[in-house]
Design a protein around this motif. Sequence first.
Motif, PDB file in Angstrom:
ATOM      1  N   PRO A  93       0.778  -1.240   0.000  1.00  0.00           N
ATOM      2  CA  PRO A  93       0.000   0.000   0.000  1.00  0.00           C
ATOM      3  C   PRO A  93       0.812   1.294   0.000  1.00  0.00           C
ATOM      4  O   PRO A  93       0.308   2.329   0.450  1.00  0.00           O
ATOM      5  N   SER A 110      -7.609  -6.069  -0.367  1.00  0.00           N
ATOM      6  CA  SER A 110      -6.877  -5.736   0.857  1.00  0.00           C
ATOM      7  C   SER A 110      -7.372  -4.417   1.437  1.00  0.00           C
ATOM      8  O   SER A 110      -7.347  -3.380   0.751  1.00  0.00           O
ATOM      9  N   LYS A 131      -5.865  -2.598   3.632  1.00  0.00           N
ATOM     10  CA  LYS A 131      -4.763  -1.641   3.686  1.00  0.00           C
ATOM     11  C   LYS A 131      -4.565  -0.950   2.343  1.00  0.00           C
ATOM     12  O   LYS A 131      -4.285   0.253   2.281  1.00  0.00           O
ATOM     13  N   ASN A 132      -4.717  -1.719   1.263  1.00  0.00           N
ATOM     14  CA  ASN A 132      -4.549  -1.128  -0.060  1.00  0.00           C
ATOM     15  C   ASN A 132      -5.682  -0.169  -0.393  1.00  0.00           C
ATOM     16  O   ASN A 132      -5.477   0.859  -1.054  1.00  0.00           O
ATOM     17  N   GLU A 137      -7.377   1.610   1.858  1.00  0.00           N
ATOM     18  CA  GLU A 137      -7.150   2.819   2.651  1.00  0.00           C
ATOM     19  C   GLU A 137      -6.050   3.677   2.029  1.00  0.00           C
ATOM     20  O   GLU A 137      -6.137   4.911   2.041  1.00  0.00           O
ATOM     21  N   ALA A 138      -5.025   3.046   1.477  1.00  0.00           N
ATOM     22  CA  ALA A 138      -3.953   3.802   0.831  1.00  0.00           C
ATOM     23  C   ALA A 138      -4.475   4.545  -0.397  1.00  0.00           C
ATOM     24  O   ALA A 138      -4.086   5.694  -0.644  1.00  0.00           O
TER      25      ALA A 138
END
Length: 203
Positions: free
Chosen positions: A144, A169, A171-172, A174-175
């Motif tokens: 991310p 994902s 996290k990805n 959110e990034a």
Amino acid sequence: MPTNRKVVFDVGNVLLRWDPFHLYRDLIPNDEKRSWFLQNVCTSAWNLEQDRGRPWTEAVASLIAAHPEWEAEIKAFDERWHETVPGTIEDSVAVLADLKAKGEQVYAITNFSREKWAECLIRFPFLQSFDGVIVSAHERLLKPDPAIYNVLLERYGLSAGECIFVDDSGKNVEAARSVGMQAVHFVEPIDLRAELRGLGAAI
């Protein structure tokens, strides 16, 4: 008429199913041994370095040196890698095809090794239909990290606000949002069409 929304796909577990279990359930039938192997030998972190650009030959050699007793199983991760990808996620591939048919621009940002990406372009020709693709191994950047999203925006002249990013994902996702993209967290069962439509995509 095409919209100003650009859908940006992840590939693994959004368009293609991927899980080392599909390979190792037969190679290492014992559940406990298989789990130990994937957590301590061919780990997610080890595999991620190929996505960052490390050649498979180097990755396999270094791991065999550390775990010679697992040589055959380590080599299998490379030589039989396609068994970790049993096929496509059909609804997602249909969404991609429908977006293209409507004249929409579609892109991808994927954590993928250089060698396996080249092989998958042949095995799955629909992966050649994107208007632009950012492959982590080519850039030596991994999601991310926000930098990989910015590579897409800069290379193809896109604004973050017009992009809808789809990834399995959290996290990805959110990034992507952190750089200004809209995003869909792809967790099955999901109505991807409805999710994209709700964010303004013409699907």
